[in-house]
Design an enzyme around this catalytic site. Structure first.
Site, PDB file in Angstrom:
ATOM      1  N   SER A 127       5.579  23.698  31.523  1.00 43.67           N
ATOM      2  CA  SER A 127       6.601  24.013  32.516  1.00 43.67           C
ATOM      3  C   SER A 127       7.763  25.145  32.008  1.00 43.67           C
ATOM      4  CB  SER A 127       7.313  22.816  32.921  1.00 43.67           C
ATOM      5  OG  SER A 127       8.322  22.816  33.930  1.00 43.67           O
ATOM      6  N   HIS A 128       9.061  24.555  31.645  1.00 41.85           N
ATOM      7  CA  HIS A 128       9.862  25.566  31.439  1.00 41.85           C
ATOM      8  C   HIS A 128      10.369  25.740  29.749  1.00 41.85           C
ATOM      9  CE1 HIS A 128      11.140  21.466  31.948  1.00 41.85           C
ATOM     10  NE2 HIS A 128      11.932  21.478  30.942  1.00 41.85           N
TER      11      HIS A 128
ATOM     12  N   ASP B 299      10.903  29.253  36.955  1.00 39.18           N
ATOM     13  CA  ASP B 299      10.395  28.841  35.493  1.00 39.18           C
ATOM     14  C   ASP B 299       8.889  29.213  35.327  1.00 39.18           C
ATOM     15  OD1 ASP B 299       8.840  26.727  37.080  1.00 39.18           O
ATOM     16  OD2 ASP B 299       9.391  25.354  35.416  1.00 39.18           O
TER      17      ASP B 299
ATOM     18  N   ASP C 279       6.203  27.529  35.212  1.00 37.30           N
ATOM     19  CA  ASP C 279       4.872  27.496  36.048  1.00 37.30           C
ATOM     20  C   ASP C 279       4.970  27.537  37.699  1.00 37.30           C
ATOM     21  OD1 ASP C 279       6.451  25.159  35.762  1.00 37.30           O
ATOM     22  OD2 ASP C 279       4.771  23.835  36.247  1.00 37.30           O
TER      23      ASP C 279
ATOM     24  N   ASP D 124       7.527  26.171  39.597  1.00 34.36           N
ATOM     25  CA  ASP D 124       8.099  24.969  40.460  1.00 34.36           C
ATOM     26  C   ASP D 124       9.496  24.788  40.620  1.00 34.36           C
ATOM     27  OD1 ASP D 124       8.103  23.922  37.797  1.00 34.36           O
ATOM     28  OD2 ASP D 124       6.846  22.308  38.201  1.00 34.36           O
ATOM     29  N   ARG D 125      10.443  25.526  39.596  1.00 34.58           N
ATOM     30  CA  ARG D 125      11.656  25.238  39.702  1.00 34.58           C
ATOM     31  C   ARG D 125      12.326  26.600  40.244  1.00 34.58           C
ATOM     32  NH1 ARG D 125      13.961  22.346  33.997  1.00 34.58           N
ATOM     33  NH2 ARG D 125      12.732  20.677  34.255  1.00 34.58           N
TER      34      ARG D 125
ATOM     35  N   LYS E 294       7.255  20.254  43.346  1.00 35.55           N
ATOM     36  CA  LYS E 294       8.398  21.147  43.756  1.00 35.55           C
ATOM     37  C   LYS E 294       7.821  22.483  43.744  1.00 35.55           C
ATOM     38  CE  LYS E 294       9.677  20.517  38.897  1.00 35.55           C
ATOM     39  NZ  LYS E 294      10.283  19.176  38.030  1.00 35.55           N
TER      40      LYS E 294
HETATM   41  C1  G1P Z   1      13.239  16.967  33.178  1.00 40.35           C
HETATM   42  C2  G1P Z   1      14.133  16.815  34.632  1.00 40.35           C
HETATM   43  C3  G1P Z   1      13.402  16.201  35.571  1.00 40.35           C
HETATM   44  C4  G1P Z   1      12.146  16.791  36.010  1.00 40.35           C
HETATM   45  C5  G1P Z   1      11.244  17.094  34.563  1.00 40.35           C
HETATM   46  C6  G1P Z   1       9.843  17.582  34.717  1.00 40.35           C
HETATM   47  O1  G1P Z   1      12.836  15.636  32.887  1.00 40.35           O
HETATM   48  O2  G1P Z   1      15.266  16.314  34.122  1.00 40.35           O
HETATM   49  O3  G1P Z   1      14.131  16.223  36.813  1.00 40.35           O
HETATM   50  O4  G1P Z   1      11.280  16.186  36.845  1.00 40.35           O
HETATM   51  O5  G1P Z   1      11.826  17.688  33.513  1.00 40.35           O
HETATM   52  O6  G1P Z   1      10.282  19.122  35.158  1.00 40.35           O
HETATM   53  P1  G1P Z   1      13.886  14.864  31.747  1.00 40.35           P
HETATM   54  O7  G1P Z   1      13.593  15.790  30.442  1.00 40.35           O
HETATM   55  O8  G1P Z   1      15.230  14.980  32.171  1.00 40.35           O
HETATM   56  O9  G1P Z   1      13.063  13.387  31.808  1.00 40.35           O
HETATM   57 ZN    ZN Z   2       8.015  23.758  35.696  1.00 40.03          ZN
END
Ligand code: G1P
Ligand code: ZN
Length: 543
Positions: free
Chosen positions: A113-114, A277, A279, A281-282, A376
């Site tokens: 992801s990010h 981000d 991948d 989705d954000r 998302k």
């Molecule tokens: C974080 C974000 C959450 C999101 C997740 C996956 O999780 O806060 O909203 O769904 O990444 O992208 P966290 O690290 O807070 O558990």
């Molecule tokens: Zn992501």
């Protein structure tokens, strides 16, 4: 090509969450590690014999090599077919769409992801089910169990598949179809939004900057914004996916997308700015001189979604994760629709979307989506904003000012304390938990505690209960503090403190969040005893 049965054994440290397994790249590259997890995934979903899988990732370092391993293993496990994005590229929402559109049995998404990418950064792999959404906890538990008892994995010795050549090839009796990663996704977007209106907006001189952060949305944004919608070249920046995201941190927030923020707050700022981000989705939304918090964005999209063709009949309901601000609740109330509060993590929205109980959903962490896929979707949110901007002819600042004056403003901020020693973080949470029963009615920095509890969620669709989903402290003065430990950090513990303060006095809608949240922040520091428990005074990241 013969299938090899390779002896393997349980590998330590594999704790897949519902968004898959995220680890340092060096861990994924250990001998048999990736293979172990892929076989455990295949076993955990009941085998892949005769199945069709979608495979793609965000282009980070090791993406292409890992895909070759997955293809060899899918063939050895007798999968019928893998549908792979050209060059190994597919955004998370694009995978979700492809699974649904092609009626596939699931998909493997390669991404952390990010989180940053590269040999010294992070890698990840997750499985999405036949509805296109993240695997349920039942499935991820099965996968985890398999990683602990696995003895063999199956793989062929077939040569690499050329991931750049569009079309279908065979490898060891399995079909591999290499597809354009953007086309199906772009088609879907055109069914949801009024592309003619958005095209006219750009043709009229509307300016935009989309920062793809060297990540997966680059090709999608180039094709949809600059191609189909006619935005001028240069609208999309950092639009070529790079294995280490240009050395950056592909997380669309004011800290990591600083260049975009500077441009949007500088002279000659474009009308509209957005970022996505790793991948895809954000999303981050920013107007000229105004940053839109993800919570406000969800509220605004809820209030105005009917302006886009896909949502013109209205929304069946909305959902937000518990720590997301309550701004959307106020909009939902006025619209007369249900607003569900779910634990953090996209998978909790899946049942609500599948059951038709909600149309839109979102999280404070810059995730927004709708029932068009089961993830998302960053670019989708940007296109919905564009559709609303095109329809209303208002600026981002005007739309947000209107939101605040109609529903009140939920000042909101998340403070992250990263890489805290896990036992200290856990001790802090335990200390807080112990206090909860006696907090109601007490004063914290002049704020009266109305209720204090640890959030548990009863899924209205399948009746399952999820406990321990974060501590909420609600104050009578419209303030709220939420405290939870991150489930996605890769180093020590990350403590997240979410601060919220509702303001309905129209003379007080334009303070800085720091000022508006100062009292509730002090209350949070007192009640958590964070500094004494962890040695930290200031957060590492504020969003
Ligand atoms: C974080 C974000 C959450 C999101 C997740 C996956 O999780 O806060 O909203 O769904 O990444 O992208 P966290 O690290 O807070 O558990
Ligand atoms: Zn992501």
């Amino acid at each position: 090509m013969p299938t090899q049965m390779v002896r393997t054994g349980p590998i330590d440290g594999q704790k897949p969450g519902t968004s898959g397994l995220r680890k340092k790249t060096s861990v994924f590259k250990r001998p048999r590690y990736l293979e172990n997890y892929v076989q455990a995934t295949f076993d955990g979903i009941g085998g892949v014999q005769g199945k069709v899988l979608v495979v793609g990732g965000d282009g980070r370092y090791f993406n292409d090599q890992a895909i070759q391993v997955i293809l060899r293993m899918a063939a050895a496990n007798d999968a019928a077919k893998c549908i792979v994005g050209q060059g190994g590229i597919l955004s998370t929402p694009a995978v979700s769409n492809l699974i649904r559109k092609r009626g596939a049995d699931g998909g493997l998404i390669l991404s952390a992801s990010h989180n940053p990418g590269g040999p010294n950064a992070d890698f990840g792999l997750k499985f999405n089910g036949p509805n296109g959404g993240p695997a349920t906890e039942i499935v991820t538990d099965k996968i985890f169990a398999r990683t602990k008892e696995i003895e063999f994995y199956k793989i062929t010795a077939a040569p690499d598949v050329d991931l750049h050549q569009l079309g279908t090839v065979q490898t060891c009796g399995m079909e591999v179809e290499i597809i354009d990663p953007v086309a199906d996704y772009a088609d879907l977007m055109q069914t949801l939004f009024d592309f003619d209106k958005i095209r006219a907006l750009f043709a009229g001189g509307f300016t935009m900057r989309f920062d793809a952060m060297h990540a997966v949305t680059g090709p999608y944004a180039h094709s949809i914004l600059e191609g189909i919608l006619g935005a001028p070249k240069g609208t999309v920046v950092n639009g070529t996916p790079s294995p280490d995201f240009g050395g950056g941190h592909p997380d669309p927030n004011p800290t990591w997308a600083k260049a975009l923020m500077d441009e949007m707050f500088g002279a000659n700022a474009p009308d509209f700015g957005a970022a996505s981000d790793g991948d895809g989705d954000r999303n981050m939304i920013v107007g000229r001189n105004i940053y839109v918090t993800p919570s406000d964005s969800l509220a605004l999209l809820t209030a105005k979604a009917h302006l886009a063709p896909a949502y013109k009949e209205g929304l069946s309901g909305v959902a937000r994760s518990m720590p997301t601000s309550r701004a959307v609740d106020r909009v939902a109330e006025q619209l007369g629709i249900e607003c569900y509060e779910t634990p953090t993590g996209w998978k909790f929205f899946g049942n609500l979307l599948d059951a038709g109980k909600v149309t839109l959903c979102g999280e404070e962490s810059a995730g927004t989506g709708s029932d068009h896929v089961r993830e998302k979707d960053g670019l989708w949110a940007v296109l919905l904003w564009l559709n609303i901007l095109a329809e209303t002819k208002l600026s981002v600042a005007d739309l947000i000012a209107d939101l605040w004056s109609t529903y009140g403003r939920c000042y909101y901020s998340r403070h992250d304390y990263e890489a805290v020693e896990s036992d200290k973080a856990n001790a802090m949470m335990d200390g807080l938990r112990a206090k909860l029963p006696t907090l109601a009615g007490t004063q914290l920095n002049g704020l009266t505690v109305e209720s204090a509890d640890e959030f548990a969620y009863d899924d209205p669709v399948d009746g399952s209960r999820s406990e321990g989903q974060g501590i909420r402290i609600v104050f009578s003065q419209g303030a709220r503090v939420v405290i939870r430990l991150s489930g996605t950090g890769t180093e020590g513990a990350t403590i997240r403190i979410y601060l919220e303060q509702l303001e309905t006095d129209t003379d007080k809608l334009h303070a800085t969040p720091e000022t508006a949240l100062a009292d509730v922040r002090t209350a949070a520091m007192i009640v958590t005893d964070l500094t004494a428990k962890t040695g930290r005074t200031d957060p590492d990241v504020i969003t």
